[in-house]
Enzyme design. Structure first.
Site, PDB file in Angstrom:
ATOM      1  N   ARG A  63      30.072 -70.360  -8.692  1.00  0.00           N
ATOM      2  CA  ARG A  63      30.025 -68.906  -8.929  1.00  0.00           C
ATOM      3  C   ARG A  63      31.172 -68.438  -9.810  1.00  0.00           C
ATOM      4  NH1 ARG A  63      28.177 -69.917  -3.971  1.00  0.00           N
ATOM      5  NH2 ARG A  63      30.237 -69.682  -3.037  1.00  0.00           N
ATOM      6  N   GLU A 100      38.665 -78.485   5.724  1.00  0.00           N
ATOM      7  CA  GLU A 100      38.790 -78.451   7.179  1.00  0.00           C
ATOM      8  C   GLU A 100      38.595 -79.872   7.739  1.00  0.00           C
ATOM      9  OE1 GLU A 100      36.219 -75.521   8.747  1.00  0.00           O
ATOM     10  OE2 GLU A 100      36.944 -75.787  10.805  1.00  0.00           O
TER      11      GLU A 100
HETATM   12  P1  AMP Z   1      38.932 -72.015  -0.455  1.00  0.00           P
HETATM   13  O1  AMP Z   1      39.269 -73.287  -1.169  1.00  0.00           O
HETATM   14  O2  AMP Z   1      39.035 -72.181   1.054  1.00  0.00           O
HETATM   15  O3  AMP Z   1      39.736 -70.843  -0.972  1.00  0.00           O
HETATM   16  O4  AMP Z   1      37.386 -71.722  -0.703  1.00  0.00           O
HETATM   17  C1  AMP Z   1      36.985 -71.072  -1.873  1.00  0.00           C
HETATM   18  C2  AMP Z   1      35.689 -71.602  -2.405  1.00  0.00           C
HETATM   19  O5  AMP Z   1      34.706 -71.725  -1.387  1.00  0.00           O
HETATM   20  C3  AMP Z   1      35.133 -70.649  -3.428  1.00  0.00           C
HETATM   21  O6  AMP Z   1      34.569 -71.384  -4.509  1.00  0.00           O
HETATM   22  C4  AMP Z   1      34.082 -69.846  -2.678  1.00  0.00           C
HETATM   23  O7  AMP Z   1      32.972 -69.585  -3.494  1.00  0.00           O
HETATM   24  C5  AMP Z   1      33.715 -70.716  -1.481  1.00  0.00           C
HETATM   25  N1  AMP Z   1      33.759 -69.979  -0.204  1.00  0.00           N
HETATM   26  C6  AMP Z   1      34.628 -70.196   0.823  1.00  0.00           C
HETATM   27  N2  AMP Z   1      34.382 -69.383   1.853  1.00  0.00           N
HETATM   28  C7  AMP Z   1      33.346 -68.597   1.484  1.00  0.00           C
HETATM   29  C8  AMP Z   1      32.634 -67.512   2.117  1.00  0.00           C
HETATM   30  N3  AMP Z   1      32.944 -67.064   3.342  1.00  0.00           N
HETATM   31  N4  AMP Z   1      31.623 -66.909   1.422  1.00  0.00           N
HETATM   32  C9  AMP Z   1      31.299 -67.347   0.180  1.00  0.00           C
HETATM   33  N5  AMP Z   1      31.927 -68.356  -0.463  1.00  0.00           N
HETATM   34  C10 AMP Z   1      32.949 -68.982   0.173  1.00  0.00           C
END
Ligand code: AMP
Length: 178
Positions: A63, A100
């Protein structure tokens, strides 16, 4: 401005338990499907970087490609991509980060960022910040400078902003809880 942000917020759809139980997925497709709101979202981001001589917007699969390429066009900047392993056809650099459960890896073409390029990293959402942090490492590895990491949505309670420090984080919408 406040009204615009409220309208953008109202176009984000919460999907409980997707893609797995306990996760509330923030679905941006209703926002993307609304022409004036999609434009307003990109305009808000672009206003922040106008005059900042951004060379490249770097979009994170998948996205981040949507948000990032629109932002690059608006800024007159180049657009580059960070992808999951095995998708990029040319020579790559990679960075791994903790999930995780287990680890994940991201790749960039070795010429995806020019040395000394001023880069904005773009994605739809920051959660824990692991994805963006690995992306920032790839930029540094290729000799670029991360001006800021830009997101439509920040899940503030997961403290991704702190994980990304000293890199700067910009988000249009902040959520203090799920
Ligand atoms: P992070 O590495 O934990 O910051 O996760 C970010 C990535 O995971 C991004 O590319 C987001 O599109 C996706 N992502 C993580 N959590 C969500 C969520 N609750 N809703 C939509 N996309 C998420």
């Amino acid at each position: 401005m406040g009204d615009d942000i409220a309208s953008i917020r109202s176009a984000i759809r919460d999907i409980p338990d997707f893609p797995k139980p306990g996760i509330v997925f923030k679905d941006i497709t209703p926002l993307l499907g609304n022409g004036p709101l999609f434009a307003k979202t990109i305009d808000l981001m672009a206003a922040r970087y106008s005059g900042q001589k951004i060379d490249t917007v770097l979009g994170i699969e998948s996205r981040g490609f949507i948000v990032g390429s629109a932002l690059a066009y608006k800024l007159g900047a180049g657009f580059s991509v960070v992808r999951k392993p095995g998708k990029l056809p040319y020579e790559t650099r990679s960075a791994s980060y903790e999930l995780e459960y287990g680890r994940d890896t991201l790749e960039i073409h070795i010429d995806g960022i020019s040395p000394k390029a001023r880069v904005v990293i773009a994605d739809d959402l920051i959660a824990t910040g692991g994805t963006a942090k690995a992306t920032a490492e790839l930029v540094a590895n290729l000799g670029g400078t991360v001006v800021e990491c830009a997101f439509v949505i920040e899940l503030s309670f997961l403290k991704g902003r702190q994980k990304l420090a000293p890199h700067r984080v910009y988000s249009i919408l902040q959520y203090e809880s799920e």
